[in-house]
Every structure is written in structure tokens, then in C-alpha cells.
Motif scaffolding. Structure first.
Motif, PDB file in Angstrom:
ATOM      1  N   MET A 141      -9.554   3.132   6.401  1.00 33.53           N
ATOM      2  CA  MET A 141      -8.396   2.455   5.844  1.00 33.53           C
ATOM      3  C   MET A 141      -7.382   2.441   6.828  1.00 33.53           C
ATOM      4  N   ASN A 142      -7.220   3.525   7.730  1.00 33.48           N
ATOM      5  CA  ASN A 142      -6.235   3.488   9.117  1.00 33.48           C
ATOM      6  C   ASN A 142      -6.871   2.745  10.333  1.00 33.48           C
ATOM      7  N   SER A 181     -10.709  -2.750  10.060  1.00 36.48           N
ATOM      8  CA  SER A 181     -10.413  -3.976   9.257  1.00 36.48           C
ATOM      9  C   SER A 181     -11.507  -4.921   8.860  1.00 36.48           C
ATOM     10  N   ASN A 196      -3.407   0.991  11.212  1.00 33.79           N
ATOM     11  CA  ASN A 196      -3.353  -0.201   9.999  1.00 33.79           C
ATOM     12  C   ASN A 196      -1.801   0.297   9.446  1.00 33.79           C
ATOM     13  N   ILE A 253      -0.398   0.273   4.443  1.00 29.98           N
ATOM     14  CA  ILE A 253      -1.440   0.843   3.582  1.00 29.98           C
ATOM     15  C   ILE A 253      -0.636   2.242   2.903  1.00 29.98           C
ATOM     16  N   ASP A 260      -1.176   7.142   5.022  1.00 26.26           N
ATOM     17  CA  ASP A 260      -0.955   6.752   6.373  1.00 26.26           C
ATOM     18  C   ASP A 260      -0.551   7.920   7.198  1.00 26.26           C
TER      19      ASP A 260
END
Lengths: 355, 355
Positions: free
Chosen positions: B83-84, B87, B212, B215, B220
Motif C-alpha cells: 500500500m505504501n 502501485s 505513496n 493512503i 502511512d
């Protein structure tokens, strides 16, 4: 004697501390610590199932409800809820009634449309907004039942044709209500349920079935339900402390019994403060929280003296949140009436001396 | 006498249990339980900062590393990492070396492209794959240093031109390596660090800066760093148990000292098993884990007898994972050599009696 008025993590029953302390040395006479105990053992599985059953019993849940114990705190639920139940083509209704509710709104906006139906931000969240209408097509309506920081509490359940979702972190199990009217309830444990590091979630089966798929496994409520809250290694000790606290609540008479005590505590404290011109209650009477009483003093110089006096007499955790100032006395389930008697005696004595 | 060979949650040092048990009744002579102690207090802040400092010292981290204690377990990191750092327009390289690594791959695919550079799934993950090349343009390369279920362990650090990310849940702090070569390390605490319900994360500042945005806050890493792992109420008690365990490790001589003991334990157990034709070691010698020794018996009827004998003699948690069968003896940092001596004596005696 120390009186712990902390807003959270906060006081738990003394017998919970004692039994938790013993279980760290020798859990259920196994010769092992609860901290080294395998979660996939019949003995720990019975900890989880007994805790779930006690939640069902104490909250009088109907057969359509699932109970989960999940990693994290309410802040985790702020995004996990919309990740499951919101999307770019949907709108969720949110009540902006306090700092925590506003944080939930911020997270929800990452996943879909958010309609803030009402807000009390105009007066620093010092009251509960009313007179709003909910959009019929909302995916759900989210609100916070008790605003820990601002000392406000929703009275009753809003009438709603859309699924109700409530963050009950700071007043769950403290007063009776029809919990079955909610599609989804969550609460960080570290106020009325147990120790920090676990969330209690109560969700409607039918509502869960409407959730998004293709989300991370650990975020998917249905996977947690299917695995009995053991999708991964759960926060074993935190769940055990929940069990001990739930057992205690049942033993003393459940929600009806604790609700009476909570009312006595709040009535005593608020009526004392209201009777003394030195103090100011920023929250209107009908919105005052029975869990967190917030008050200030008209003379800032006296506030410092009052804080010192409280510290001297073992009254811990009464400093107000930085966003509100003044004082906050949290009186969660485990706080005995005697402690509230002691702090009101102190308040009266202080007012006499400095009148 | 009970010997706890559980794979996790697992044995911790006795003095950690004793001090944790005391802190639940009276934390640092405050008269309050660690379970009711406010996390935003200087005393708890010093728990977190001392634990972080000990991680830096024990792992000999350079000044470019951030240390975090986060809610959840490694399974949470399986999706939080991509998620971080992944992509839809990026590709991450993953090593498919065990059940847990394969779960990490599944979660990563939700966030972007995944290239599995090698897999040992063909032989039930019973060896560590080699001879693969990493794509130059990968966002990162993810692997599991020790496969808890299959009893395999990576020797050394793969040479890589892309950022290295390692799940070290089951062997962190057990043997020396240049931890600064990793861009990101995570580990669920409940093996070598502490109690279940918290992750240790060690991350490179520069790498974190590439993460990213947009989020959820709780996902994060940069927000956790900025808030000193107190973005929300942290798992207070679980972090405290980490501190106690880290103090213990430092006291006994840190990673160099524990590495020697871990080698002695593993050598003793594996050489005993290898010398007895009754037993089978499914993992080739060079890939065997020093934390989790997996073995089977050629005669299934004897396996049942062996398990009963172990239970009779207080050897707990030695049943193999259902996906592998047989037995698994976990020998984490807190497992004393004497317990491994006892189980090898039992193994030899059993082999004699049933030869």
C-alpha cells in the motif's frame, strides 16, 4: 490512594489487574504465561469464544450479529469501515460531532463520497448537533456515541433508514440501548472493555455481506468472521484482558447495574460543579457525557492551583485535552463511585478556600 | 518443568514474565497498572524511546533508519508494505519461499504488479530457492528471512540493486547481519521481541520518502514516524513487553551472544536427529532454520508415540504445522540450551527404545 481519571488507557477493575498479573506467570494453571501461550489451542480458543459470548449476552445481541476482536484501535476502524462499505460511486453520511468523528470523515473521503450531515465544529464540538436529515441513498450513517475529548454524548439512537455505524469507543457497555439497531459498532478496548491494542466489532451479518471484495485479507471483516478472529495471531493478551473485564461486568449485574452507578457518578460530579460559580461547564446539560466530564474555571490562575491540589491528592489524569483546555474527569465503568465522591469533596473544599 | 517449543506466540525470558506481571499491578512504582497508564505521559514515552534506542543499538542501525512499533502482526505488513510502496504502474519482486511469503504475494497483487522471481512451492517450500535474478526496475524485493512453518532460513543477504524488504518475524535479533542493507524490515513481535499484537518496523528514511501518499493515516509509515509511533493509542502493554525483552537481550550480550547460543541449540538438535535413522529431516542442511527445526519420522505409528512421550515430559508445542506434518521444535532466543539438551536426550532415548 490513587484515583485514575485518565481518558484512556484508563482504569480497569482491580480484580482484572490481579488476574491478568497472575496469568502472565501462570495462565489457568498450565505452568505457561498467557504471553507465550499458543493462540490455536483449545484453551485460548475458549478465551475468545467466552469473550464473544459475554459481549452477545451483555449487549443482548440478536442472532444476526457477528462479534470480532481485531488488531488496532478505533483509528484503524476509521479507514477499515469505508474500505469495506464505501466506494467512489457511493456516499456515506457522517456526523461531525467531535475530533474523533472528524478524523473518521477524513479517512472515509479516501474511499468514496462523504456527506457531512451536521457539525458542531463551529463551537469547538461542545454540543451534539441535531435537526439534520439523512440522505436516503447513503451507504451508511456514521457517528460517535461519546466524544471523549469534548465531553459530549449522544442521547438515544437517531432514527435512520440507512445502516447505522457507531464508534462507541468511549461509552460502550456503559448504558443500555438497543444495540441491534446498529448495522456496525466498533470500539477501541482501552476504556470500558480492556487494554489498548484491540478493537471490539459487532456487525450485522446481512450488512457484512454487502461489503467490498478485493480488499486486503486483514481488512476484510468477513474473513475475520470466518476465522473466528484468528485470521492471524490475534492480540492474545489484550483479548484476555477483555474477557476478564467482561466477566467482571457480568458479575456486578451487567449494563443495567453499571448504568445506575454511572448515572450516580455523573450526577454527583456535574451537580457539584454546576453549584459552584468558580467552575464553568461548556457543554449544555442535555449533551453532557456520563463518561467524560469537561469543565474549566473562570480564573485561569486558579486552574493551576486546582491541578496542583488534585495531583497532591492522587487525582490522576484530570488535565483537559489540549484542544479544549481546563479539566476532564473520566468516569468509565471501572471507576468506583467513591473516587467521584472524593474528587467532588476536593472540588467543594477547593471552591470554599478560594471563593 | 515445562519446555515451551511453540512456534509463536512463544517462550520469552522468565524475568520478562516476572517484570511484566509486576507492572500490571504497579508500573514503575506509580501505584498504577501499565494497563491503565496514559500513553501520552513522559513515563510511557520513555518506554517507547528506550525500546527504539535498544533496537538501534542491538541491530547497529545507521542514522538513516527509523524505528516504529505498529499495531497488528506481520499479516498487517503484508498489505501495508505494498500500500505504501507499490502501485499499478510499478512491479515488485517477491521470493515465494514459504506459506507466509506466499500470503504476502497475494496481498501485494491488490496494489500493483508482482514478479515472483523464484519459488520453492514445487517441493512444499522445503528449501530456499537460489539462482534467480532480480528485475532492475523493481520497486523493491521482498522475502522472508526465516520460514517458520517449513523450517527453512535464508543464509546471508541476497545481493540486490533494488530496495530490500524483509519479513524477519521469526528470526529477527537471533543472528548478526548487516541490517543497514535493508530498506525496510518488519517483524511481528511474538517470537523474538515480545508479545503478540505489535510489529517492529525498521525503515530507511530515504525509502520511506518514496512512499505513496493519499493512503489511510494509520497505514502511512511517515505519519507513524512523525508521531513517534503514537499516531493513535499504541498497544501499550505489548510495547512494554518488547522493552523488557530487548533489555534482557542487551544484558546477556546482545546479538553476538545469542547467536552463539542459537547455533549451539540448532547444532545439537539437528546433529542428534541426523544421527538417528528413525528420523527424517526434510530440509537440506544448508537451508535449515536455527529457529524452527522441522522433522518427521519414517514410521507414522511411531510419530504418535513420540508425541505422547513429549507431552508426558512437558515438551509443549512440538506438533508440526498441518501443512508439513511431523514435528517442529522452535528454539527462539529465550529458549535455553538446557531445554534443547532435554529434548535431544528424550529423542535419543526414544530412538533407543523403539529402534
Amino acid at each position: 490512594m490513587i484515583h485514575n481519571f485518565n481518558a484512556g488507557p484508563s482504569i480497569l477493575p482491580k480484580e482484572v489487574f490481579e488476574e491478568a498479573s497472575r496469568a502472565i506467570l501462570n495462565f489457568n494453571e498450565t505452568g505457561l504465561s498467557i504471553l507465550e501461550f499458543g493462540h490455536r489451542t483449545p484453551m485460548f480458543e475458549s478465551v475468545v469464544s467466552e469473550a464473544m459470548d459475554l459481549v452477545r449476552e451483555l449487549m443482548q445481541l440478536d442472532g444476526n450479529k457477528e462479534v470480532m476482536f481485531l488488531h488496532g484501535g478505533a483509528s484503524t476502524q476509521f479507514f477499515q469501515v469505508p474500505m469495506n462499505f464505501l466506494s467512489k460511486d457511493k456516499t456515506a453520511a457522517y456526523l461531525d460531532g467531535g475530533v474523533w468523528g472528524s478524523k473518521a470523515i477524513k479517512e472515509a473521503k479516501l474511499f468514496g463520497n462523504v456527506e457531512v450531515v451536521a457539525s458542531s465544529k463551529d463551537r469547538n464540538y461542545s454540543y451534539i448537533p441535531t435537526g439534520y436529515t439523512l440522505p436516503d441513498n447513503a451507504a451508511y450513517f456514521h457517528y460517535t456515541t461519546n466524544n471523549t475529548i469534548e465531553g459530549t454524548q449522544m442521547q438515544g439512537i437517531p432514527s435512520s433508514s440507512v445502516p447505522l455505524i457507531a464508534d462507541m469507543s468511549s461509552d460502550i457497555l456503559s448504558c443500555g440501548m438497543d444495540f441491534n439497531r446498529f448495522s456496525f459498532i466498533y470500539a477501541g478496548a482501552q476504556k470500558n472493555i480492556g487494554a489498548a491494542g484491540v478493537n471490539l466489532v459487532v456487525a450485522d451479518k446481512d450488512f457484512l455481506a454487502t461489503g467490498n471484495t478485493a480488499i486486503p485479507s486483514m481488512m476484510d471483516y468477513r474473513q475475520h468472521v470466518a476465522n473466528g478472529s484468528m485470521l492471524n495471531t490475534p492480540p492474545v493478551f489484550a483479548i484476555y484482558v477483555c474477557l476478564l473485564t467482561l466477566r467482571w461486568l457480568k458479575k456486578i449485574g451487567g449494563i443495567p447495574a453499571i448504568e445506575k452507578i454511572n448515572e450516580q457518578k455523573a450526577d454527583l460530579l456535574y451537580s457539584t460543579l454546576a453549584s459552584l460559580p468558580m467552575f464553568n461547564l461548556p457543554v449544555p446539560a442535555q449533551d453532557r457525557s456520563k463518561m467524560n466530564a469537561v469543565f474549566t474555571m473562570h480564573d485561569p490562575a486558579l486552574e493551576k492551583l486546582f491541578l496542583t491540589r488534585c495531583e497532591e491528592e492522587g487525582m490522576v489524569g484530570i488535565k483537559g485535552h489540549r484542544s479544549v483546555g481546563g479539566f476532564r474527569v473520566s468516569m468509565y465503568n471501572a471507576m468506583p463511585l467513591s473516587s467521584v465522591v472524593d474528587i467532588t469533596d476536593l472540588i467543594k473544599d477547593f471552591a470554599n478556600k478560594h471563593a
